[in-house]
Design an enzyme around this catalytic site. Structure first.
Site: not given
Ligand code: F6R
Length: 239
Positions: A67, A136, A138, A143
């Site tokens: 990313d 979370n 990811h 996400e």
């Protein structure tokens, strides 16, 4: 998923490095998928040490990062290109032509996503994908709620992720709002996946990963559907 429990972060980094080095030795033109963030820094340090001491060569290795922030130049100290140069590429014999990171400053970001997918295919696909995990769940910047069939795409970062990453910026306002990330499907097409889970802050995510849940609300849960995933963790947790 094969889970390897280790005593501390140094051991995690050494075990991970062993797997990467074996991959590189067995296939000198392997394609590696790389992650940024705090977790793989120890692994990269181990690779640098090994390169200096044992001469493991990356001359023919090709890398794809997961990313990049949208809107940051590669020369920005918080860009992932900068991070990779600083923490790995500048210290091993890899050719800059063989290191790929999505261009967060591309004029047409949709085209950039397609170009990145094509490049991964052209190079033969990812042999070994290194992953960290967000609190979370990811993976990459996928996400919660991202489709399991997603390919490289632009995402809006959640506030929790922006907050977690704000430690690297001088203020919250400077943290980009969007990123480009390879998709979950792209990650799942890797031949082998190495997930590194370190530190108490990841305890809840790790527990969820060990549960039976496979759901888009917890992106890392998709890894349970892959047939070659190794998780190395320094979190002590009894099921
Ligand atoms: C980074 C990436 C992210 C991180 C995750 C954990 O390229 O893809 O998914 O792996 O945010 O980050 P750290 O390791 O900083 O806790």
């Amino acid at each position: 998923m094969k889970i390897i429990n280790v005593g501390n972060y140094q051991e995690l980094s050494e075990r991970a490095a062993k797997i990467v080095i074996e991959t590189v030795q067995n296939k000198p033109n392997a394609v590696l998928g790389l992650a940024t963030g705090s977790t793989p820094i120890g692994l990269y340090n181990e690779l640098i040490d090994d390169h200096a001491k044992n001469g493991t060569s990356y001359r023919k290795i090709c890398t794809f990062n997961l990313d990049e922030y949208v809107g940051l130049e590669g020369s920005h100290p918080q860009s992932y290109l900068y991070f990779m140069r600083q923490h790995l590429f500048n210290h091993i014999d890899i050719s800059s032509e063989n290191t790929f990171i999505p261009n967060g400053k591309a004029e047409d970001m949709m085209k950039e996503c397609e170009r990145y997918e094509e490049l991964i295919k052209e190079k033969g696909g990812i042999d070994l994908q290194i992953l960290g995990i967000g609190q979370n769940g990811h993976i990459g910047f996928n996400e919660p709620g991202t489709s399991f069939s997603s390919r490289t795409h632009i995402i809006q970062l959640t506030e929790s992720t922006r907050k977690a990453n704000s430690r690297f910026f001088s203020s919250m306002d400077e943290v980009p709002t969007h990123a480009v990330t390879v998709g979950i499907q792209t990650i799942m097409e890797s031949r082998k996946i190495l997930l590194l889970v370190s530190g108490q802050a990841k305890m809840e995510a790790f527990k969820r990963l060990l549960s039976d849940e496979i759901d888009e609300s917890f992106p890392a849960s998709v890894l349970k559907l892959h047939n070659d995933v190794t998780v190395i963790t320094d979190i002590a947790f009894d099921n």
